[in-house]
Motif scaffolding. Structure first.
Motif, PDB file in Angstrom:
ATOM      1  N   ASP A   1       0.823  -1.205   0.000  1.00  0.00           N
ATOM      2  CA  ASP A   1       0.000   0.000   0.000  1.00  0.00           C
ATOM      3  C   ASP A   1       0.859   1.257   0.000  1.00  0.00           C
ATOM      4  OD1 ASP A   1      -2.322  -1.458  -0.083  1.00  0.00           O
ATOM      5  OD2 ASP A   1      -2.616  -1.452   2.087  1.00  0.00           O
ATOM      6  N   ALA A   2       1.825   1.331   0.904  1.00  0.00           N
ATOM      7  CA  ALA A   2       2.683   2.514   1.007  1.00  0.00           C
ATOM      8  C   ALA A   2       3.942   2.312   0.172  1.00  0.00           C
ATOM      9  CB  ALA A   2       3.048   2.778   2.465  1.00  0.00           C
ATOM     10  N   LEU A   3       4.353   3.343  -0.532  1.00  0.00           N
ATOM     11  CA  LEU A   3       5.576   3.288  -1.319  1.00  0.00           C
ATOM     12  C   LEU A   3       6.782   3.363  -0.392  1.00  0.00           C
ATOM     13  CD1 LEU A   3       4.661   5.685  -4.268  1.00  0.00           C
ATOM     14  CD2 LEU A   3       4.498   3.197  -4.200  1.00  0.00           C
ATOM     15  N   PHE A   4       7.921   2.850  -0.870  1.00  0.00           N
ATOM     16  CA  PHE A   4       9.131   2.977  -0.081  1.00  0.00           C
ATOM     17  C   PHE A   4      10.196   3.673  -0.918  1.00  0.00           C
ATOM     18  CE2 PHE A   4       9.838  -0.811  -2.512  1.00  0.00           C
ATOM     19  CZ  PHE A   4      11.200  -0.922  -2.685  1.00  0.00           C
ATOM     20  N   ASN A   5      11.241   4.119  -0.264  1.00  0.00           N
ATOM     21  CA  ASN A   5      12.255   4.935  -0.911  1.00  0.00           C
ATOM     22  C   ASN A   5      13.220   4.060  -1.713  1.00  0.00           C
ATOM     23  OD1 ASN A   5      13.794   7.120  -1.633  1.00  0.00           O
ATOM     24  ND2 ASN A   5      14.903   7.221   0.317  1.00  0.00           N
ATOM     25  N   ARG A   6      12.938   3.916  -3.001  1.00  0.00           N
ATOM     26  CA  ARG A   6      13.810   3.118  -3.867  1.00  0.00           C
ATOM     27  C   ARG A   6      15.053   3.921  -4.246  1.00  0.00           C
ATOM     28  NH1 ARG A   6      10.644  -0.786  -6.940  1.00  0.00           N
ATOM     29  NH2 ARG A   6       8.461  -0.668  -6.333  1.00  0.00           N
ATOM     30  N   SER A   7      16.148   3.229  -4.397  1.00  0.00           N
ATOM     31  CA  SER A   7      17.349   3.875  -4.902  1.00  0.00           C
ATOM     32  C   SER A   7      17.439   3.650  -6.412  1.00  0.00           C
ATOM     33  CB  SER A   7      18.593   3.292  -4.221  1.00  0.00           C
ATOM     34  OG  SER A   7      18.745   1.927  -4.593  1.00  0.00           O
ATOM     35  N   THR A   8      18.414   4.300  -7.046  1.00  0.00           N
ATOM     36  CA  THR A   8      18.588   4.191  -8.495  1.00  0.00           C
ATOM     37  C   THR A   8      18.817   2.751  -8.935  1.00  0.00           C
ATOM     38  OG1 THR A   8      19.583   6.399  -8.481  1.00  0.00           O
ATOM     39  CG2 THR A   8      19.967   5.035 -10.446  1.00  0.00           C
ATOM     40  N   PHE A   9      19.476   1.966  -8.084  1.00  0.00           N
ATOM     41  CA  PHE A   9      19.898   0.627  -8.484  1.00  0.00           C
ATOM     42  C   PHE A   9      19.072  -0.491  -7.844  1.00  0.00           C
ATOM     43  CE2 PHE A   9      23.638   3.340  -8.951  1.00  0.00           C
ATOM     44  CZ  PHE A   9      23.949   3.103 -10.281  1.00  0.00           C
ATOM     45  N   GLY A  53      -1.078 -11.921  -2.031  1.00  0.00           N
ATOM     46  CA  GLY A  53       0.143 -11.924  -1.236  1.00  0.00           C
ATOM     47  C   GLY A  53       0.675 -10.502  -1.147  1.00  0.00           C
ATOM     48  N   ARG A  54       1.191 -10.116   0.008  1.00  0.00           N
ATOM     49  CA  ARG A  54       1.574  -8.717   0.166  1.00  0.00           C
ATOM     50  C   ARG A  54       2.630  -8.533   1.241  1.00  0.00           C
ATOM     51  NH1 ARG A  54      -1.782  -4.584   0.947  1.00  0.00           N
ATOM     52  NH2 ARG A  54      -3.470  -5.434  -0.309  1.00  0.00           N
ATOM     53  N   ILE A  55       3.263  -7.365   1.209  1.00  0.00           N
ATOM     54  CA  ILE A  55       4.118  -6.901   2.295  1.00  0.00           C
ATOM     55  C   ILE A  55       3.351  -5.816   3.035  1.00  0.00           C
ATOM     56  CG2 ILE A  55       5.301  -5.312   0.700  1.00  0.00           C
ATOM     57  CD1 ILE A  55       7.756  -5.458   2.555  1.00  0.00           C
ATOM     58  N   ILE A  56       3.384  -5.885   4.370  1.00  0.00           N
ATOM     59  CA  ILE A  56       2.683  -4.919   5.212  1.00  0.00           C
ATOM     60  C   ILE A  56       3.715  -4.246   6.105  1.00  0.00           C
ATOM     61  CG2 ILE A  56       0.865  -4.561   6.909  1.00  0.00           C
ATOM     62  CD1 ILE A  56      -0.442  -7.126   5.955  1.00  0.00           C
ATOM     63  N   THR A  57       3.797  -2.928   6.020  1.00  0.00           N
ATOM     64  CA  THR A  57       4.794  -2.174   6.762  1.00  0.00           C
ATOM     65  C   THR A  57       4.134  -1.227   7.763  1.00  0.00           C
ATOM     66  OG1 THR A  57       4.876  -0.289   5.240  1.00  0.00           O
ATOM     67  CG2 THR A  57       6.212  -2.204   4.669  1.00  0.00           C
ATOM     68  N   SER A  58       4.961  -0.647   8.627  1.00  0.00           N
ATOM     69  CA  SER A  58       4.446   0.348   9.574  1.00  0.00           C
ATOM     70  C   SER A  58       3.856   1.541   8.845  1.00  0.00           C
ATOM     71  CB  SER A  58       5.573   0.811  10.506  1.00  0.00           C
ATOM     72  OG  SER A  58       6.068  -0.255  11.275  1.00  0.00           O
ATOM     73  N   ASP A  59       4.465   1.911   7.707  1.00  0.00           N
ATOM     74  CA  ASP A  59       3.932   3.035   6.933  1.00  0.00           C
ATOM     75  C   ASP A  59       2.511   2.751   6.450  1.00  0.00           C
ATOM     76  OD1 ASP A  59       6.214   4.508   7.255  1.00  0.00           O
ATOM     77  OD2 ASP A  59       7.084   3.983   5.322  1.00  0.00           O
ATOM     78  N   ASP A  60       2.238   1.493   6.084  1.00  0.00           N
ATOM     79  CA  ASP A  60       0.874   1.135   5.670  1.00  0.00           C
ATOM     80  C   ASP A  60      -0.119   1.408   6.801  1.00  0.00           C
ATOM     81  OD1 ASP A  60       1.840   0.179   3.249  1.00  0.00           O
ATOM     82  OD2 ASP A  60       2.071  -1.859   3.996  1.00  0.00           O
ATOM     83  N   VAL A  61       0.256   0.961   8.004  1.00  0.00           N
ATOM     84  CA  VAL A  61      -0.637   1.117   9.155  1.00  0.00           C
ATOM     85  C   VAL A  61      -0.837   2.590   9.489  1.00  0.00           C
ATOM     86  CG1 VAL A  61      -0.986   0.540  11.591  1.00  0.00           C
ATOM     87  CG2 VAL A  61       0.079  -1.125  10.061  1.00  0.00           C
ATOM     88  N   PHE A  62       0.259   3.357   9.501  1.00  0.00           N
ATOM     89  CA  PHE A  62       0.152   4.780   9.827  1.00  0.00           C
ATOM     90  C   PHE A  62      -0.677   5.518   8.777  1.00  0.00           C
ATOM     91  CE2 PHE A  62       4.471   4.300  12.075  1.00  0.00           C
ATOM     92  CZ  PHE A  62       3.848   3.919  13.246  1.00  0.00           C
ATOM     93  N   ASP A  63      -0.468   5.187   7.497  1.00  0.00           N
ATOM     94  CA  ASP A  63      -1.253   5.830   6.434  1.00  0.00           C
ATOM     95  C   ASP A  63      -2.736   5.520   6.599  1.00  0.00           C
ATOM     96  OD1 ASP A  63       1.012   6.906   5.371  1.00  0.00           O
ATOM     97  OD2 ASP A  63       1.119   5.580   3.637  1.00  0.00           O
ATOM     98  N   TYR A  64      -3.035   4.286   6.993  1.00  0.00           N
ATOM     99  CA  TYR A  64      -4.435   3.891   7.212  1.00  0.00           C
ATOM    100  C   TYR A  64      -5.060   4.714   8.332  1.00  0.00           C
ATOM    101  CZ  TYR A  64      -8.273   1.121   9.147  1.00  0.00           C
ATOM    102  OH  TYR A  64      -9.473   0.722   9.662  1.00  0.00           O
ATOM    103  N   MET A  65      -4.338   4.843   9.450  1.00  0.00           N
ATOM    104  CA  MET A  65      -4.882   5.589  10.585  1.00  0.00           C
ATOM    105  C   MET A  65      -5.037   7.071  10.244  1.00  0.00           C
ATOM    106  SD  MET A  65      -3.188   3.776  13.953  1.00  0.00           S
ATOM    107  CE  MET A  65      -1.479   3.869  13.422  1.00  0.00           C
ATOM    108  N   LEU A  66      -4.067   7.628   9.520  1.00  0.00           N
ATOM    109  CA  LEU A  66      -4.174   9.026   9.104  1.00  0.00           C
ATOM    110  C   LEU A  66      -5.329   9.216   8.132  1.00  0.00           C
ATOM    111  CD1 LEU A  66      -0.398   9.940   8.605  1.00  0.00           C
ATOM    112  CD2 LEU A  66      -1.912  10.719  10.438  1.00  0.00           C
ATOM    113  N   GLY A  67      -5.566   8.214   7.279  1.00  0.00           N
ATOM    114  CA  GLY A  67      -6.677   8.279   6.338  1.00  0.00           C
ATOM    115  C   GLY A  67      -8.019   8.321   7.047  1.00  0.00           C
TER     116      GLY A  67
END
Length: 286
Positions: free
Chosen positions: A75-83, A103-117
């Motif tokens: 759900d939440a994007l993460f900071n990808r590098s160039t490589f 199938g999915r990855i669930i991160t803290s950012d997903d949870v925080f974004d949900y609560m802020l939403g």
């Protein structure tokens, strides 16, 4: 199980790539150079596999690499590098069966974004409610004259306000607030709501926002999902409650080289053990 083995590029493969790279608009080769110092070439998985380590140990990066290689939903994007994509392309995953679409990855950012939403929705509802309160009294107190069909919509609003009490008018015109639970309840509900039967789930520090009691509820949910519903989990954590998951295979990313260890051998768990043993007499006073 879905995922049985995951192999990272060797140090020689990384070196060959970086030496041949011609791009100039970058300031880091990340995640190149991260894995070789760990002394781990591949990970073998169990129904529950845990990546343990402190801050900066690389456990979240490893989880993101696996998730991207397997094209898992997030759900939440993460900071990808160039490589990042180049590195992922060089990794190898061994599967015993196809991973389902949920199938999915669930991160803290997903949870925080949900609560802020949820909070943002409720703030919008509250603003709308304030507007409707003003409209209610304006419709009841201001004289209104119907002049043409262009006034029909306003006529309906005026009549509705004049026929209704304050509370019934608001119920008719304003949606209910989304229920706001505590952070722990929201986080737990988010995890449970995102998981289905026969799925592969990567969880990044799910203990964030969860009380000890809620962490133990999540542990029970994970154990039941594995035992009865055919799920597989890969979890990055340093929570002693999650580290104690039944029959989990734990990789200690703080060790050099990385080692598989029992949960009771890990420094984070030992710290809790030593703390409570030090204060044992205070518990015995009751």
């Amino acid at each position: 199980m879905f995922l049985t083995r995951f192999a990272f590029p060797t140090e020689d493969e990384e070196y060959a790539f970086t030496m041949a790279e011609k791009r100039t608009c970058f300031n880091t080769f990340y995640p190149f150079g991260l894995i070789p110092p760990m002394g781990i070439k591949e990970i073998g998985f169990a129904p529950v596999t845990i990546l343990y380590g402190g801050n900066g140990s690389g456990k979240t990066t490893v989880l993101n690499i696996i998730a991207e290689k397997l094209c898992l939903r997030r759900d939440a994007l993460f900071n990808r590098s160039t490589f990042f994509e180049d590195y992922v392309e060089m990794c190898r995953a061994e599967l015993t069966r196809e991973i389902p679409a949920d199938g999915r990855i669930i991160t803290s950012d997903d949870v925080f974004d949900y609560m802020l939403g949820v909070r943002a929705i409720n703030e919008g509802v509250d603003l709308h409610r304030e507007d409707m309160v003003k409209a209610y009294y304006q419709h009841r107190e201001t004289p209104f004259e119907f002049r043409s069909m262009e006034d029909y919509g306003r006529l309906k609003e005026v009549n509705a306000a004049r026929r209704s009490t304050y509370s019934s008018f608001l119920r008719q015109t304003v949606p209910e607030n989304v229920r706001e639970r505590s952070n722990g309840e929201s986080a737990f509900g988010y995890f449970v709501g995102k998981m289905e039967e026969n799925g592969l789930y990567l969880l990044d520090e799910p203990e964030n926002s969860l009380s000890p009691a809620k962490q133990q509820e999540l542990v029970q949910f994970i154990e039941d999902s594995v035992r009865f519903f055919g799920c597989q989990f890969v979890i990055a954590t340093h929570s002693p409650f999650l580290l104690a998951l039944r029959e989990a295979k734990i990789y200690d990313l703080d060790a050099r080289p990385v080692q598989v260890r029992r949960w009771t051998e890990l420094p984070a768990v030992q710290a809790y053990h030593d703390f409570f043993r030090k204060h044992q007499k205070e518990f015995e006073q009751d």
